[in-house]
Design an enzyme around this catalytic site. Structure first.
Site, short mmCIF file in Angstrom:
data_model
loop_
_atom_site.label_atom_id
_atom_site.label_comp_id
_atom_site.label_asym_id
_atom_site.label_seq_id
_atom_site.Cartn_x
_atom_site.Cartn_y
_atom_site.Cartn_z
N LEU A 105 1.12 -0.74 -0.01
CA LEU A 105 -0.03 0.12 -0.42
C LEU A 105 1.03 1.74 0.20
O LEU A 105 1.56 1.77 0.64
CB LEU A 105 -0.81 -0.23 1.55
CG LEU A 105 -1.71 -1.26 0.99
CD1 LEU A 105 -2.67 -0.51 2.55
CD2 LEU A 105 -2.42 -1.55 0.32
N ARG A 134 0.68 13.50 7.28
CA ARG A 134 1.35 13.72 9.23
C ARG A 134 2.88 14.49 8.80
O ARG A 134 3.77 14.24 9.46
CB ARG A 134 1.41 13.38 9.84
CG ARG A 134 -0.22 12.47 10.01
CD ARG A 134 -0.52 11.52 11.09
NE ARG A 134 -0.59 10.34 9.39
CZ ARG A 134 -1.46 9.27 10.18
NH1 ARG A 134 -1.06 8.83 11.57
NH2 ARG A 134 -1.45 8.64 9.37
C1 UD1 Z 1 -2.95 1.58 8.87
C2 UD1 Z 1 -4.00 0.81 9.84
C3 UD1 Z 1 -3.35 0.29 11.75
C4 UD1 Z 1 -2.07 -0.04 11.86
C5 UD1 Z 1 -0.70 -0.09 11.33
C6 UD1 Z 1 0.05 0.57 11.11
C7 UD1 Z 1 -5.82 0.52 8.45
C8 UD1 Z 1 -7.18 0.92 8.67
N1 UD1 Z 1 -5.50 1.27 9.81
O1 UD1 Z 1 -2.92 2.73 9.78
O2 UD1 Z 1 -4.61 -0.72 12.15
O3 UD1 Z 1 -2.09 -0.13 13.62
O4 UD1 Z 1 -1.85 0.97 9.64
O5 UD1 Z 1 1.03 1.17 11.08
O6 UD1 Z 1 -5.55 0.11 8.01
N2 UD1 Z 1 -3.25 3.78 1.86
C9 UD1 Z 1 -3.18 3.80 0.59
N3 UD1 Z 1 -4.10 4.39 -0.03
C10 UD1 Z 1 -5.43 4.31 1.18
C11 UD1 Z 1 -5.29 4.56 2.73
C12 UD1 Z 1 -3.92 4.39 2.65
O7 UD1 Z 1 -2.75 3.12 -0.23
O8 UD1 Z 1 -6.43 5.24 0.29
C13 UD1 Z 1 -1.62 3.54 2.51
C14 UD1 Z 1 -0.01 4.44 2.99
O9 UD1 Z 1 0.02 5.46 1.54
C15 UD1 Z 1 0.51 3.75 3.61
C16 UD1 Z 1 -0.43 3.21 4.01
O10 UD1 Z 1 -1.71 2.20 3.64
O11 UD1 Z 1 1.17 3.15 3.39
C17 UD1 Z 1 -1.20 2.77 5.89
O12 UD1 Z 1 -1.39 3.96 5.62
P1 UD1 Z 1 -1.72 5.09 6.83
O13 UD1 Z 1 -2.63 6.74 6.14
O14 UD1 Z 1 -0.30 5.48 7.00
O15 UD1 Z 1 -2.91 4.08 8.50
P2 UD1 Z 1 -1.85 4.23 9.47
O16 UD1 Z 1 -3.05 5.51 10.03
O17 UD1 Z 1 -0.90 4.08 10.42
CA CA Z 2 1.16 4.31 8.94
#
Ligand code: UD1
Ligand code: CA
Length: 456
Positions: free
Chosen positions: A9, A16
């Site tokens: 992902l 942030r």
């Molecule tokens: C996420 C998890 C959380 C976990 C944490 C661990 C979810 C809802 N939450 O939270 O349970 O403890 O990771 O680090 O999954 N991304 C996409 N498309 C999107 C949203 C996100 O590609 O629509 C990617 C981001 O670029 C990132 C990753 O997914 O690399 C995680 O997204 P992020 O927003 O950082 O999730 P957290 O709030 O950290």
């Molecule tokens: Ca994250």
């Protein structure tokens, strides 16, 4: 053997981070965090790796190149929505899919492998990689039944005060039965505090349907750091730095003080090389064996031969031979190529120049755009005058030439083989082989002149 697929992902903006650079491209020890993730998955031997890209898609694809396939997530509606974008590529396949966030570069491939094995051994449809955090703030929390069975994950922003006390966290890495994953994704809803489709909701969905879901807890929380801001970025850098230094030490490199030695993820260092404190080895640098690097040296994208010393110096995009000595306080600028047994001493700057075997510029010189033969000696303070304010010109110094102190060589110019340049000479035309060039005002001594002055 069942097939293994991976989804990474990497579409988020990374708000942030407060940065113009997309989050997953921020380097950790010189390598983009998402590239760490992809390289670790590659070591697992996944059949296919699909990266979900969105923000900065082009830049991410440029960085990862052919290491991954790509799917565009137009709008970032959450991690479940992100994985769903891979349905056209993976949805129908049979096998096991590992999902990793692009912002967790410290998860080692061994841990991923353990997760996959645990998943297969427990015949689960989904297995979540968890860890115990001292400070779980910001992570999803793992909610278990009294008998220890995993029930679901709850995000920080949706958690009740009671749930917030749970310190087992979702690391953001999962293993799924591929087809069960894509089926369950269709049922994920976005009725939560962030209005997002959460990937970890798949755990609760599958659990509710009576499927086996499992959790695999790693012991090392630091491996699971999710980099959301620059404070955690620095923590991750520290963990990765220690890990890389340890790898090199185990391979026979002496690192005097690992805490203030900085080795990029892509650097290669030969055995019996000593890294003194304050040394930064950056980019794709390759260092031979038996070298002493530092203290306080920066080497970027360069190749250093065996038994070479670089002390308190900066070496950029250059090639340095074996048994060569650079510094203290030298500046080797890009496209320089120093041969073996060369000596570049204090306060010498070399730019885009070649030095043949055994040539020396030991003190206070500037040498730019020059081709220097072997066994050439530059006296203290020699300056190559390579620039007329508009263009740069080339200087050639042939083998065994000897340049006296404080000379200027005005390019374009050639000093012939074995020629001498007298100290203080400004060379403005070619010097033939074996000739002596001398170009300075003849000295005159006025006998008794000082006494005469003092009498007045
Ligand atoms: C996420 C998890 C959380 C976990 C944490 C661990 C979810 C809802 N939450 O939270 O349970 O403890 O990771 O680090 O999954 N991304 C996409 N498309 C999107 C949203 C996100 O590609 O629509 C990617 C981001 O670029 C990132 C990753 O997914 O690399 C995680 O997204 P992020 O927003 O950082 O999730 P957290 O709030 O950290
Ligand atoms: Ca994250």
């Amino acid at each position: 053997m069942t097939n293994t697929y991976a989804v990474v992902l990497a579409a988020g903006q990374g708000t942030r981070m407060k940065s113009d650079l997309y989050k997953v491209l921020h380097p950790v020890c010189g390598k983009a965090m998402v590239e760490h993730v992809i390289d670790n998955i590659n070591r697992l031997g996944a059949n296919r790796i699909v990266s979900i890209v969105g923000h900065g898609a082009e830049k991410v694809e440029e960085t990862l190149g052919e290491k991954s396939e790509y799917v565009l997530q137009q709008e970032q509606l959450g991690t479940a929505h992100a994985v769903q974008q891979a349905e056209a590529l993976l949805g129908r396949l049979e096998g096991t899919t590992i999902v990793v966030c692009g912002d967790t570069p410290l998860i080692r491939s061994e841990t991923m492998r353990d997760l996959v094995e645990h998943h297969k051994a427990s015949a689960a449809k989904a297995t979540i990689l968890t860890a115990i955090a001292d400070n779980p703030l910001g992570y999803g929390r793992i909610i278990r039944a009294e008998n220890g069975q995993v029930l679901r994950n709850v995000e920080q922003k949706d958690a009740t005060p009671e749930e917030q006390k749970v310190n087992e966290i979702n690391t953001g890495t999962y293993c799924f039965d591929n087809q069960a994953l894509f089926e369950a994704l269709k049922k994920v809803r976005n009725d939560n505090a962030q209005g997002e489709y959460y990937l970890p909701d798949v755990i609760g969905i599958l659990q509710g349907e009576g499927a086996v879901v499992s959790a695999y807890a790693t012991e090392d929380f630091s491996e699971t750091l999710g980099i959301n801001d620059r404070v955690v970025l620095a923590e991750a850098e520290q963990v990765m730095r220690a890990r890389l230094a340890e790898q090199h030490m185990r391979n026979g490199v002496t690192v005097i003080n690992p805490e203030n030695t900085y080795i990029s993820a892509n650097a290669k260092i030969g055995r019996d090389t000593i890294l003194q404190p304050g040394t930064m080895i950056e980019g794709d640098t390759v260092i031979g064996s038996g070298c002493t690097i530092g203290p306080n040296s920066q080497i970027v994208n360069s190749v250093i031969g065996d038994q070479t010393t670089i002390n308190s110096s900066v070496v950029l995009e250059s090639k340095i031979g074996a048994h060569t000595s650079v510094g203290p306080f030298a500046h080797i600028r890009p496209e320089t190529n120093l041969g073996n047994h060369v000596r570049i001493g204090n306060f010498v700057e070399v730019k885009k120049s070649t030095f043949g075997e055994g040539s020396k510029a030991a003190h206070l010189s500037y040498i730019g755009d020059a081709t220097i033969g072997s066994a050439v000696n530059f006296g203290c303070g020699t300056i190559v005058v390579n620039y007329d304010g508009k263009k740069k010109y080339v200087t050639t110094v042939e083998d065994e030439a000897f340049i006296g102190c404080n000379s200027n060589l005005i390019a374009p110019v050639t000093i012939g083989k074995g020629a001498y340049v007298a100290a203080g000479t400004t060379v403005s035309k070619d010097v033939p082989v074996d000739a002596l060039a001398i170009g300075r005002a003849r000295q005159e001594n006025k006998e008794g002149y000082v006494t005469k002055l003092k009498l007045n």
